[in-house]
Structures are given as C-alpha cells and as structure tokens.
Design a protein around this motif. Structure first.
Motif, PDB file in Angstrom:
ATOM      1  N   GLY A  15       0.654  -1.331   0.085  1.00 60.82           N
ATOM      2  CA  GLY A  15      -0.016   0.018  -0.033  1.00 60.82           C
ATOM      3  C   GLY A  15       1.005   1.333  -0.057  1.00 60.82           C
ATOM      4  N   LEU A  16       1.976   1.040   0.789  1.00 58.38           N
ATOM      5  CA  LEU A  16       2.971   2.221   0.901  1.00 58.38           C
ATOM      6  C   LEU A  16       3.513   2.657  -0.435  1.00 58.38           C
ATOM      7  CD1 LEU A  16       4.411   2.178   4.361  1.00 58.38           C
ATOM      8  CD2 LEU A  16       2.883   3.946   3.494  1.00 58.38           C
ATOM      9  N   VAL A  17       3.974   1.502  -0.910  1.00 60.48           N
ATOM     10  CA  VAL A  17       4.553   1.583  -2.389  1.00 60.48           C
ATOM     11  C   VAL A  17       3.601   2.313  -3.309  1.00 60.48           C
ATOM     12  CG1 VAL A  17       5.638   0.410  -4.409  1.00 60.48           C
ATOM     13  CG2 VAL A  17       6.312  -0.217  -1.888  1.00 60.48           C
ATOM     14  N   GLY A  18       2.276   1.770  -3.405  1.00 57.31           N
ATOM     15  CA  GLY A  18       1.161   2.234  -4.216  1.00 57.31           C
ATOM     16  C   GLY A  18       1.007   3.828  -4.061  1.00 57.31           C
ATOM     17  N   THR A  49      -2.904   6.576 -12.904  1.00 56.31           N
ATOM     18  CA  THR A  49      -2.833   5.201 -12.494  1.00 56.31           C
ATOM     19  C   THR A  49      -4.239   4.648 -13.022  1.00 56.31           C
ATOM     20  OG1 THR A  49      -3.991   5.509 -10.384  1.00 56.31           O
ATOM     21  CG2 THR A  49      -1.442   5.530 -10.521  1.00 56.31           C
ATOM     22  N   GLY A  50      -4.205   3.426 -13.292  1.00 54.63           N
ATOM     23  CA  GLY A  50      -5.483   2.438 -13.325  1.00 54.63           C
ATOM     24  C   GLY A  50      -6.413   2.906 -12.518  1.00 54.63           C
ATOM     25  N   ALA A  51      -6.125   2.841 -11.050  1.00 55.43           N
ATOM     26  CA  ALA A  51      -7.296   3.222 -10.276  1.00 55.43           C
ATOM     27  C   ALA A  51      -7.675   4.422 -10.362  1.00 55.43           C
ATOM     28  CB  ALA A  51      -6.554   3.381  -8.716  1.00 55.43           C
ATOM     29  N   PRO A 208      -3.227  -5.734 -10.086  1.00 58.90           N
ATOM     30  CA  PRO A 208      -1.841  -4.994 -10.336  1.00 58.90           C
ATOM     31  C   PRO A 208      -2.300  -4.062 -11.373  1.00 58.90           C
ATOM     32  CG  PRO A 208      -1.701  -7.637 -10.623  1.00 58.90           C
ATOM     33  CD  PRO A 208      -3.205  -7.028 -10.339  1.00 58.90           C
ATOM     34  N   PHE A 209      -3.346  -3.595 -11.920  1.00 60.47           N
ATOM     35  CA  PHE A 209      -3.454  -2.588 -13.042  1.00 60.47           C
ATOM     36  C   PHE A 209      -3.910  -1.263 -12.294  1.00 60.47           C
ATOM     37  CE2 PHE A 209      -4.968  -5.937 -16.102  1.00 60.47           C
ATOM     38  CZ  PHE A 209      -3.939  -6.535 -16.493  1.00 60.47           C
ATOM     39  N   TYR A 210      -4.373  -1.228 -11.018  1.00 62.30           N
ATOM     40  CA  TYR A 210      -4.412  -0.151 -10.296  1.00 62.30           C
ATOM     41  C   TYR A 210      -3.415   0.920 -10.343  1.00 62.30           C
ATOM     42  CZ  TYR A 210      -9.171  -2.048  -9.158  1.00 62.30           C
ATOM     43  OH  TYR A 210     -10.520  -2.641  -9.084  1.00 62.30           O
ATOM     44  N   MET A 211      -1.984   0.313 -10.147  1.00 60.74           N
ATOM     45  CA  MET A 211      -1.172   1.016  -9.927  1.00 60.74           C
ATOM     46  C   MET A 211      -0.190   1.389 -10.991  1.00 60.74           C
ATOM     47  SD  MET A 211      -0.020  -0.536  -6.115  1.00 60.74           S
ATOM     48  CE  MET A 211       1.786  -0.046  -6.190  1.00 60.74           C
ATOM     49  N   GLU A 212      -0.482   0.450 -12.033  1.00 60.04           N
ATOM     50  CA  GLU A 212       0.105   0.914 -13.349  1.00 60.04           C
ATOM     51  C   GLU A 212      -0.229   2.231 -13.928  1.00 60.04           C
ATOM     52  OE1 GLU A 212       2.669  -0.799 -14.937  1.00 60.04           O
ATOM     53  OE2 GLU A 212       2.307  -2.638 -13.414  1.00 60.04           O
TER      54      GLU A 212
END
Ligand SMILES: Cc1ncc(C[n+]2csc(CCOP(=O)(O)OP(=O)(O)O)c2C)c(N)n1
Ligand SMILES: [Mg+2]
Length: 621
Positions: A15-18, A49-51, A208-212
């Motif tokens: 989460g922190l990296v995100g 980002t994707g999110a 994984p796409f949420y952070m891309e």
C-alpha cells in the motif's frame, strides 16, 4: 537472517509503495483530470494510474454513490475514490452493496454502482446482482480480480473463478487485460447496463493494474441506438384502428420513464391501465383509468373486473413473469399486442398476435402522433365503473378484518395514507407483499420497490438504505417480515452510522408465514417455518436506531405517525396476525397449482391431505 514479514505487513508495504507511486505521478494530474476537464471532453484523458482512471470514469458517469467494502486488492481504488471526490458508502455486508446500487438505480433512473473484492466479496454480492438481472435494473459492478497475468502465483487469496461466477448473473462481464482498457471498459459496462432491457454489467479489474500508469485518451461513447420495427408498428395501428375493440393496457417497469406518454395514450384510447408489480405508479393510481396491479385473479379486483370488458390487451414494457401473473395465470383476450425492448421477452410467456421490439416511450409517442387514426371518444361510464371498483378495493383494505394484534393489510392502507405521494416505499418478500401490491397506491413511477422476480428475502432493508442515501429529500419507508429481518438486519447499523432517516417496519408473527401458507394446505403441517424471536428494542438500542412498537389495530395510525415524527433511522416493531384474510395472489396461485397437476398427482395429493387430516399431528415447526 531473513526478516519475517507477515501477510498484513506485506500488504501494508504494498500500500505504501502504491501511495508513493501515486503521489509521484498524480498530484499535478489529479486536478488536471477533475470534472472541469471531463465537462469539456466527456471522457478520461491524461496520465494517471489505473485506479485513478477507474475513479475518473465513474465521476464522468456522474455516479451518485459507490456502495461496497474495500479489501487488500482494491484499497488503491477506494483511495482514488476519495482523491477524486467520488462519493462512496461502506456497507456492513457485501450482500447489501449490490442491493443498494439496485435501489439507487430504481429510485433515480440512473445506473447504480457497487465495488467489491474478488471471491467472498463477489459471492456475497451475487443475490443482489441476480435481483437486478431479474428485475431489469441497470447496475455496474466494479469487481477487483486477483492477478491473472501468465505465470501469476497459485493460491492467491480470493482467487475464485470470478469471471465465471459473474457471467450467469450479468448482461456482460468485461474482463480488463491491460490498465489502458480500464476507463473504456467502465464506459462500456454503463452503456450495456442501460441498453435494451436494463440489467447488471460487471467490470473485472485485476488488482495489479490499479497502480500501473498510462496516458489515457478515452472518450465516453454515445448510448446504443434503440431499434424500431416499422412493419410491426403498422400492424399494431391496424388493430387499434378498429374502434369497436376495447383496449386495455398492461404496463411494466419498461414504462417507468414514459409515464406522461403512457397516461396520454391511455386517455387517447380510453383504456384501463393495469400494471405489473414493478410497473406500479407508471400511471398514477389516482388517474380515472388506473385499475391497479395485475389483471387476473391475483391482482386488484378492479383490474380483474375492468379487463373482463377488454378485447385487445396492449402490453408494454412488461414480461409476464411468474410472480406478476401468479404462475402465469393470466386471462386470455382476443388480441394481445406485446411491446418490449427485449425481443426475447416478446410473446414468450403469453402468445401475442403482434410483437414489437421497441422502447416504451418511443412506441407510446408514435401512437400519440397517430392519435387521429385510433382515438376513442371519452367514456365517462368507464371512469365511473373504475372509480366504483377501486373504491370497493380501498374499503376492503381499510377495514380491520383481523382483530387480534395488527391486521397487516389494514396497516398497509394506513401507512399509505400517512405518507405523502412522493415518499418511497420498499416492501420485502413477505406474505404481505401481495397485499402491498394490491393496496398501496402509487402516484408516480420509481416510488414503490420490491424484489419482484428474484424474491430475495431481506432485500428491502439495504435497498431502503441505499434509496435514502441517494434521495435525501424523500422519506423512505421499508416494510419487512421478521424472517427477512433476521437475514439483513445488521445492515441497519450502516443507516445508524450515517444518520440516514429510513423508517423500517418489521412485521413480527414469529414465523415464515409465507411458507406456512404454502405448506399447510398441501401438507397439513408446517416444516422449518418457526423462527427465532428477538428483542427488537434491544436490537435497535444495540445498533443505534430509534425504536417504536405497534401492537394493536387501534394504535396503527398513531403508531405510524409517531415513527414518522421521529428523527433519524427508526425500527418499528409491528406485532401482526395473519389469520383471517384472503391473499388474492395466493388463491390464484393455489388454483393454478391444482390445475397444473396431472390425475395421478392430484390423487396422491388428495390422499396425503386426507390421511393427515384424520391423523393427529403435533409436529409442525
Ligand atoms: C433468500 C431467500 N430464502 C428463502 C426464500 C423463501 N421464502 C420466501 S418468503 C419466506 C418467508 C418470509 O418470512 P417473513 O419475513 O417472516 O415474512 P412473513 O411471510 O412471515 O410475513 C421464505 C422463507 C426466499 N424468497 N429468499
Ligand atoms: Mg414472519
């Protein structure tokens, strides 16, 4: 030595990296992608980002509220909701979130949205998705998936076959394969949910796409075109041109956004209008041509009687579902014309002479344009007859027939009279549902809601909360049974948390009366129908609701007024008694059931009833 990292710490670190990636890429862009820019280009444009793209797409669709529960896989998305000021509502159980999305859609006419984690989040939400599917309600599920990339690890938490689970309960599942697809997939899901016969659509987004990050340039597409079969329409006009034929209109939920057109056509054709359960209010019940629900033995007496004089039934935006027809027991007429947006519904349950695949309003407005060829002269005797018949129905509902405790039908008639015409009424799957369909008059569409065709017990509690959230200016009331209450009551803690002033009336008879009514006549005993008794006052106190009790007929109207006069969410414990009134729907169902048995089955049924009637029985439960 390798440091030990548990799962929670690992997810926290993730989460922190995100967050770091998001803040590294997004702040300048975040405002850049806010609504001002959507308003100009109506789409999702810019680097994000994707999110963020998912949240931006929902803002673009002007979603009033996303209902759901966050989880490890989609915290990124929930954080983006907050960043993008996308309103959201935390539910206590995902069983409620799809129901709330459905209810929000029913009362606004817009698409409702829910958001869940894969696996249990999704399976919890599935009854509500099924209800939206069966009741033709447009909702979109933003369902997060586990990592589906080639070579993804096995044993991922919540890794059920989410796509396969969604297919049977939705109109479409759009499985996202790359972050670039996220906003387009969401727009398409909205389009499909609204298109034709509305219903649920899902977007499945691997976490994984949420952070891309991606450079998006995704316009929102226009709505799908509405079909219209000119030839079939001409054939309908030919039928209607014969002015000797008396027309009756049967209107379903498909007419919800065509209420003025429906009323105008009814007046132009001098046609009595009956509705399905979901279509209640499509013509205001106060209108001189409105005859209430159904047109067979299961519906109002007014509808049944008025339709005996009809030669031609014009069924619009309706499916003739099992519940609405008490197991397809609908009277046959000389001519049936069936108009519906879904070609698969046309002429399916009841044979039709002409079928037209069309949106209800488009069809009704075409009829108005052709009014000179089909108009009937005003028929005051018909209005007087309808008024007389409806008065008989009203008097019956307003009369106390069950002196002990509270007579449920009397309660419903008093509730109706205590509420303004704009208030929103939710009714659960209880024996009283059919009395509610008969007796609660509705003066406009989208004001009376019940889980009509999937009949999911407990639906009305979260549904009323969802409706109250998106319609704060209206009073929302919910009528539920004590069995339904046991299934869904904890969701009332969410109404208390948010201070939503929904008023819930629970009919306490200590049993599944609905099941007892079905079982007793054919088994001469009941099985698994006596339910747990609970202390409703303690429950209300425990979850933060106000409390009221109505225990006798004399207190019905004062008790309802007490509840409506209290601020905040209120639980009202109504002690009911069911013995002593006919439920017309059930009588219709029963005769239909007997008719459907073959001779051998009838003999076995009669033998069982005979034996059990003479054998003492003390084993009902
Ligand atoms: C989820 C679900 N489980 C079971 C049923 C079958 N069912 C329909 S009505 C009913 C009983 C309803 O009981 P209650 O809420 O107490 O209402 P009552 O009929 O007693 O007024 C049951 C078990 C259903 N419709 N939905
Ligand atoms: Mg009950």
């Amino acid at each position: 030595m390798t440091p030990k990292v548990n799962r929670r710490e690992a997810l926290g670190a993730l989460g922190l990296v995100g967050a770091a990636v998001t803040t590294a890429v997004a702040p300048a862009r975040a405002s850049h992608v806010e609504l001002g820019r959507f308003a100009r280009r109506h789409g999702v444009h810019g680097r994000m980002t994707g999110a963020q793209a998912a949240a931006a797409a929902l803002r673009c669709e002007q979603v009033r509220c996303v209902f759901g529960v966050p989880g490890a896989q989609n915290n990124e998305l929930w954080d983006a909701f907050k960043a993008y000021r996308q309103p959201y509502f935390l539910v206590a159980h995902e069983a409620s979130c799809s129901v709330m999305a459905d209810a929000a859609a029913r009362v606004t006419g817009e698409v409702g949205v829910f958001c869940v984690v894969p696996g249990p989040g999704l399976t919890n939400a599935m009854s509500g998705i099924g209800e939206a599917l069966f009741d033709s309600v447009p909702i979109v599920g933003i369902v997060t998936d586990v990592n589906r990339a080639p070579g993804a690890p096995i044993g991922q938490v919540h890794g059920l076959p989410n796509e396969a689970l969604l297919h049977p309960v939705t109109k479409t599942v759009i499985a996202v394969r790359h972050q670039a697809e996220i906003p387009g997939a969401i727009f398409e899901a909205f389009r499909i949910a609204r298109a034709g016969e509305p219903g649920p659509a899902a977007v499945l987004i691997p976490f994984p796409f949420y952070m891309e990050v991606w450079d998006y340039d995704q316009p929102a597409p226009p709505a799908y075109p509405v079909p219209f079969d000119e030839g079939a329409y001409r054939r309908i006009l030919c039928h209607l041109q014969d002015r000797r034929r008396r027309v009756g209109i049967y209107a379903g939920l498909g007419c919800a956004d065509a209420s003025p057109s429906l009323t105008a056509v009814a007046e132009m054709l001098q046609a009595p209008v009956a509705t399905s359960v979901s279509g209640k209010g499509c013509i205001p019940d106060g209108h001189p041509l409105a005859v209430g629900w159904g047109y067979g033995k299961q519906g109002t007496r007014a509808a049944e009687t008025a339709f005996k004089d009809v030669d031609l039934v014009l069924a619009i935006g309706v499916r003739y579902s099992e519940v609405s027809t008490a197991n397809y027991a609908i009277p046959q007429h000389d001519t049936l014309i069936h108009v519906d947006i879904n070609p698969q519904n046309l002429g399916k349950n009841v044979p039709a002479h002409v079928c037209l695949c069309s949106d209800a309003r488009v069809f009704l407005d075409r009829l108005m344009a052709d009014a000179p060829a089909i108009r009937r002269a005003p028929c005051p005797p018909l209005w007087q007859k309808i008024q007389r018949l409806r008065q008989i129905d009203r008097c019956e509902a307003q009369r106390v027939r069950i002196p002990e405790c509270v007579d449920p039908l009397y309660f419903l008639s008093q509730l109706r009279s205590a509420l303004g015409p704009e208030e929103l009424i939710f009714v659960d799957v209880t024996a009283s549902t059919h009395w509610a369909a008969e007796s609660i008059e509705v003066q406009g569409p989208r004001r009376f809601c019940t889980p009509a065709d999937n009949q999911s017990m407990g639906w009305a509690i979260p549904a009323s909360i969802g409706a109250q959230l998106v319609r704060p200016e209206r009073q929302v009331v919910c009528v539920t049974g004590d069995g339904c209450f046991l299934m869904a009551a904890m969701e009332l803690s969410s109404a208390a948390r948010a201070g939503l002033p929904v008023k819930v009336f629970v009919f306490d008879d200590g049993a599944y009366h609905y099941m007892q009514m079905l079982q007793e006549p054919v088994f001469r005993r009941t099985t698994a129908t006596e339910i747990a008794r609970i202390d409703y006052a303690a429950f209300a106190r425990g979850v933060g609701l106000g409390y009221n009790q109505i225990a006798c007929n004399a207190d019905v109207l004062p008790g309802i007024q007490r509840t409506l006069g209290l601020a905040g969410p209120i639980l009202t414990h109504v002690i009911v008694n069911y013995d002593g009134r006919e439920i017309r729907w059930l009588s219709a169902l029963r005769s239909r059931y007997i008719d459907s048995l073959n001779t051998g089955q009838k003999v076995r049924l009669a033998a069982r009833i005979g034996v059990r009637t003479v054998t003492p029985r003390a084993d009902s439960d």
